[in-house]
Design a protein around this motif. Structure first.
Motif, short mmCIF file in Angstrom:
data_model
loop_
_atom_site.label_atom_id
_atom_site.label_comp_id
_atom_site.label_asym_id
_atom_site.label_seq_id
_atom_site.Cartn_x
_atom_site.Cartn_y
_atom_site.Cartn_z
N ASN A 21 0.91 -1.43 0.03
CA ASN A 21 -0.03 -0.08 -0.04
C ASN A 21 0.86 1.42 -0.09
O ASN A 21 0.50 2.31 -0.18
CB ASN A 21 -0.87 -0.03 1.33
CG ASN A 21 -1.88 -1.03 1.17
OD1 ASN A 21 -2.60 -1.39 0.25
ND2 ASN A 21 -1.81 -1.82 2.16
N ALA A 22 2.11 1.13 0.37
CA ALA A 22 3.08 2.22 0.23
C ALA A 22 4.16 2.07 -0.57
O ALA A 22 4.85 0.92 -0.90
CB ALA A 22 3.56 2.50 1.77
N ASP A 76 -4.84 7.61 -1.69
CA ASP A 76 -3.71 7.95 -1.29
C ASP A 76 -2.48 6.79 -1.80
O ASP A 76 -1.22 6.96 -2.26
CB ASP A 76 -3.19 7.99 0.35
CG ASP A 76 -3.76 9.26 0.84
OD1 ASP A 76 -4.01 10.12 0.00
OD2 ASP A 76 -4.05 9.15 2.12
N LYS A 77 -2.95 5.67 -2.07
CA LYS A 77 -2.46 4.15 -2.47
C LYS A 77 -1.99 4.81 -3.92
O LYS A 77 -1.13 4.21 -4.39
CB LYS A 77 -3.23 3.20 -2.44
CG LYS A 77 -3.55 2.82 -0.90
CD LYS A 77 -4.24 1.58 -0.90
CE LYS A 77 -4.89 1.19 0.57
NZ LYS A 77 -5.93 -0.21 0.23
N ALA A 80 0.59 7.59 -4.42
CA ALA A 80 1.93 7.07 -4.29
C ALA A 80 2.69 6.00 -4.99
O ALA A 80 3.73 6.20 -5.24
CB ALA A 80 1.92 6.64 -2.78
N ASP A 176 7.35 -0.17 -0.20
CA ASP A 176 8.07 0.35 1.19
C ASP A 176 7.92 -0.77 1.91
O ASP A 176 6.96 -0.77 2.50
CB ASP A 176 7.70 1.62 1.33
CG ASP A 176 8.36 2.23 2.47
OD1 ASP A 176 9.26 1.38 3.33
OD2 ASP A 176 8.15 3.33 3.05
N LYS A 179 6.40 -0.15 5.64
CA LYS A 179 5.20 0.34 5.89
C LYS A 179 4.11 -0.81 5.73
O LYS A 179 2.96 -0.69 5.65
CB LYS A 179 4.90 1.65 4.97
CG LYS A 179 5.68 2.90 5.41
CD LYS A 179 5.29 3.98 4.62
CE LYS A 179 6.24 5.24 4.90
NZ LYS A 179 5.97 6.35 4.08
#
Length: 196
Positions: A21-22, A76-77, A80, A176, A179
């Motif tokens: 998700n990050a 946001d996903k 990013a 990432d 996260k």
């Protein structure tokens, strides 16, 4: 194919792979996108129908268009991720069957049968979306599939002629790992499988 993949390869594809998700800022290049498709295209579909279609959304302009239809929890996903893939299907995939399955006339079995066309296209494009995830992992990418979006709004924005229809979204890139959420459990064999 006569050999089992070594454990590290199975780990990369399945056992240790995670839904991300990050994302890091490392881009997904054109060469990587082409390599990704060149892998997934070889995986099986019914009658080699290949109804899946893939829109690789990378630019800020295209992301802004996509975000209008994405559920709030996924915004946001998508923002990013270096690339978000619209996994779609072609409602006229059967017109390419003479090219893709030249040994027999498969096209005529779909003509005038919209329910069969939709069912076949949805099921097999979902398969191809799963192959996309595995191909991404095989190439060292991470993936984050999502179904939280407004299909009607997305299709109106990206596929206004109505021929392609969205199935699901999948962020791809370099995740990432710091996260990641704790890994959720999976069902045991006894809960999910039957051997008859």
């Amino acid at each position: 194919m006569s050999s089992t993949l070594p454990d590290p390869h199975l780990d990369q594809l399945f056992v240790q792979a995670r839904t991300h998700n990050a994302w890091t800022s490392k881009p997904v290049t054109d060469d990587t996108i082409h390599a990704l498709y060149d892998l997934l295209k070889w995986a099986p579909t019914a009658a080699n129908s290949n109804p899946g279609r893939f829109v690789f959304v990378r630019s800020a302009e295209a992301k802004a268009r996509l975000l209008k239809s994405v559920a709030p929890g996924n915004v946001d996903k998508v923002k990013a991720a270096p690339c978000c893939v619209i996994v779609a299907y072609d409602t006229e995939f059967h017109d390419l069957l003479p090219q893709l399955f030249p040994a027999r006339d498969m096209r005529s079995g779909f003509v005038g049968k919209p329910e069969l066309i939709t069912e076949t296209a949805k099921r097999n494009s979902a398969l191809q979306g799963a192959y996309l995830i595995l191909a991404a992992r095989a190439l060292g990418l991470d993936a984050g599939p999502m179904s939280g979006f407004d299909h009607v709004a997305l299709d109106a924005e990206f596929f206004p002629d109505g021929r392609w229809k969205s199935n699901f979204l999948c962020n791809i890139g370099y995740g990432d790992a710091e996260k990641l959420f704790p890994r959720n459990p999976r069902l045991a064999f006894e809960d999910a499988c039957r051997v008859l």
